[in-house]
Scaffold this active site. Structure first.
Site, PDB file in Angstrom:
ATOM      1  CG  HIS A   1      -5.802   6.641   0.840  1.00  0.00           C
ATOM      2  ND1 HIS A   1      -5.658   7.440   1.952  1.00  0.00           N
ATOM      3  CD2 HIS A   1      -4.893   5.640   1.003  1.00  0.00           C
ATOM      4  CE1 HIS A   1      -4.715   6.944   2.749  1.00  0.00           C
ATOM      5  NE2 HIS A   1      -4.244   5.855   2.185  1.00  0.00           N
TER       6      HIS A   1
ATOM      7  CG  HIS B   1       0.224   6.277  -0.495  1.00  0.00           C
ATOM      8  ND1 HIS B   1      -0.889   6.801  -1.117  1.00  0.00           N
ATOM      9  CD2 HIS B   1      -0.215   5.742   0.677  1.00  0.00           C
ATOM     10  CE1 HIS B   1      -1.954   6.577  -0.367  1.00  0.00           C
ATOM     11  NE2 HIS B   1      -1.586   5.944   0.733  1.00  0.00           N
TER      12      HIS B   1
ATOM     13  CG  HIS C   1      -1.717   1.214   1.434  1.00  0.00           C
ATOM     14  ND1 HIS C   1      -3.051   1.302   1.102  1.00  0.00           N
ATOM     15  CD2 HIS C   1      -1.392   2.429   1.957  1.00  0.00           C
ATOM     16  CE1 HIS C   1      -3.518   2.509   1.405  1.00  0.00           C
ATOM     17  NE2 HIS C   1      -2.538   3.213   1.923  1.00  0.00           N
ATOM     18  CD  GLU C   2       1.694   3.559   3.760  1.00  0.00           C
ATOM     19  OE1 GLU C   2       1.939   4.659   3.226  1.00  0.00           O
ATOM     20  OE2 GLU C   2       0.661   3.354   4.439  1.00  0.00           O
TER      21      GLU C   2
END
EC number: 3.4.24.-
Lengths: 425, 119
Positions: free
Chosen positions: A149, A143, A139-140
């Site tokens: 998101h 980013h 997930h990170e």
């Protein structure tokens, strides 16, 4: 240096991202380096375990983008593209303070920094409790690469942590989101083929199934046609999946499959190997005790080497061998080249649209059971050969004509390289 | 030590001091909405005539819609529970243009709220 790099205009030719979606490409180079900062390891897992998980997390993104990621333990810190670290409360010089166990578990920053809250109970791959470090890392990293998101169900970029199901992977939408920023994976292949498997069901009946494989250099992918993607975790090394054949840059694969014959051959250079499907390895010798590999000139008289590619035409029981601009039709029953061959490829497989033709040096010729068609691959493009069904629908199409070229990546999705250091994961 | 009983420490209990403060009241909820981009600090000029509760309710409603909760605009139990779930620290959303206000100059820009263009 990284700050100044960020200010430089990005390289052109690719979509930068949509301001409406909040997504924007963060990097303009293909290979990115990363490091788990030495004084910022988690207190909960061993260092090796943490690095393995991050290596896997980066590889998961690499499997669906033209990017690859390399762990860099030696370069000065300012030269590392993405740095990861664990901390509690006030941590790592970060202006945002972690809140302790619960709620915020990690965050990512422009300039490629990822911080994990070590007050959270991060757990490794095998655990079904706590917070999966792998899932958070993926997930990170999303980013850092430029994804925001989303609340779309199933997306890895949902803001809240969702305990993972047994199979946690990047779904179609996440793949397309990152590919809108970095493009699809392109590149030529050495061979593409369908591999036939014979299995017995619980009643003892023989069933025939097939799998599609793409080979490039020293690795390969299994392509799942029904899912429009490669198998999770691919590519793998040829050495580990296909025993006894050359480890890299194979020229051609042919499956001679007709009544009384079921022979699979790999070709490289001036040699060829026969593959034993039952025992899942190359034959070491033939029925007469002569060893493999053999010379192409002995097993297939009249066929030159090295080859570009080949395929077996089942109805005519011919192998078409391709070298440069020529094609050779080889009769497997008479074990010889047909008298009128070789011929120009453009003569045997004429262009439907003038000049829209590979002309020479094919990468691969592939008969697909999924599409019931033959495809010629060259570079990032493919040409479909006119089939019987095509001719029934349009009788004006030339026999064995080639439809105009299309992009391989728009028909077979996400066949992406990973960094060679992660091939053995 | 932090208490655990299992060999693999999967039952490791966080110390009470290291637990995140639950979001259980209006002030904490406002901070949450501000922190993750659901609301903005507005200047007195821009919010003149607009009740504070109105802008809060708007922000709560937006948050509720995104989280598939009934969009009541009220800080009910399900809404607070959603705010207390484990989550990433990157802000969630950009506000629509009419709500966009400059970020406080002292705060560095996290990834969810990037400036529109760079010279």
């Amino acid at each position: 240096k990284r700050f100044l790099q960020m200010l430089l205009p990005k390289s052109g030719g690719k979509q930068e991202g949509s301001p409406d979606t909040g997504a924007s490409r963060a990097f303009s180079k293909k290979t990115l380096t990363w490091r788990l900062v030495g004084d910022a390891y988690s207190s909960q897992l061993s260092g090796d375990e943490q690095r393995y998980i991050f290596r896997l997390a980066f590889r998961m993104w690499s499997e669906v983008t033209p990017l690859d990621f390399r762990e860099d333990l030696t370069a000065p810190g300012t030269m590392v593209d993405i740095k990861l670290g664990f901390g509690r409360g006030r941590h790592l010089g970060c202006p945002r303070v972690f809140d302790g166990s619960g709620q915020e578990f990690a965050h990512a920053w422009h300039l490629g920094e990822i911080h994990f809250d070590d007050d959270e109970h991060f757990t490794p791959l095998s655990s079904d409790t706590g917070i999966s470090l792998l899932k958070v890392a993926v997930h990170e990293i999303g980013h850092v690469l430029g994804l925001p998101h989303t609340y779309r169900v199933g997306s890895i970029m949902q803001p809240n942590y969702i305990p993972q199901e047994p199979a946690f992977e990047l779904d179609w939408s996440d793949r397309k989101a990152i590919q809108r920023l970095y493009g699809s994976c392109e590149g030529s292949f050495d061979i593409v083929f369908d591999w036939i498997r014979k299995e017995r069901n619980q009643y003892g009946e023989v069933r025939v199934r097939f799998n599609t494989y793409f080979f490039r250099n020293s690795w390969y992918w299994l392509y799942e046609n029904r899912n429009n993607r490669t198998r999770y975790g691919d590519p793998l090394q040829i050495l580990t999946g296909w025993r006894g054949i050359p480890m890299q840059r194979i020229d051609a694969f042919v499956h001679v499959w007709s009544w009384g014959k079921d022979e699979r051959y790999f070709f490289k250079g001036n040699q060829y190997w026969r593959y034993d499907s039952e025992n899942d390895q190359a034959h070491t010798e033939d029925e007469q005790g002569r060893s493999y590999p053999k010379l192409i000139s002995e097993g297939f008289p009249g066929i030159p080497s090295p080859l570009d590619t080949a395929f077996y035409e089942r109805r005519q029981q011919l192998i078409y061998f391709f070298k440069e601009s020529l094609v050779y039709a080889f009769d497997v029953n008479r074990n010889q080249v047909l008298p009128s061959y070789p011929k120009k490829m453009s003569q045997v497989f004429p262009a439907i649209m003038p000049q829209n033709h590979p002309f020479r040096n094919l990468d691969s010729a592939y008969y697909s059971y999924t599409h019931n068609a033959i495809f010629f691959f060259k570079g990032n493009s493919f040409w479909k050969v006119v089939s019987d069904k095509d001719k029934q629908q349009n009788s004006r199409l030339p026999l064995n004509g080639l439809f105009p070229k299309q992009s391989i990546s728009e028909k077979w999705f996400d066949v992406c390289d990973v960094h060679t250091s992660t091939l053995n994961m | 030590e932090r208490l655990f009983h299992s060999r693999d420490r999967s039952d490791l209990e966080p110390s009470p001091l290291s637990r995140a403060k639950p979001i259980a009241d209006l002030h904490a909820a406002q901070n949450f909405l501000l922190k993750y981009g659901w609301s903005k600090v507005s200047s007195p000029k821009e919010s003149a005539g607009v009740p504070v509760g109105f802008t809060l309710a708007q922000a709560v409603r937006r948050f509720q819609k995104a989280n598939r909760l009934p969009a009541s605009g009220k800080l009910d139990s399900p809404t607070l529970a959603a705010m207390n779930k484990p989550r990433c620290g990157v802000p969630d959303t950009r506000l629509p243009l009419r709500d966009a206000l400059p970020t406080p100059p002292a705060q560095p820009t996290p990834l969810g709220l990037q400036p529109r263009a760079r010279q």
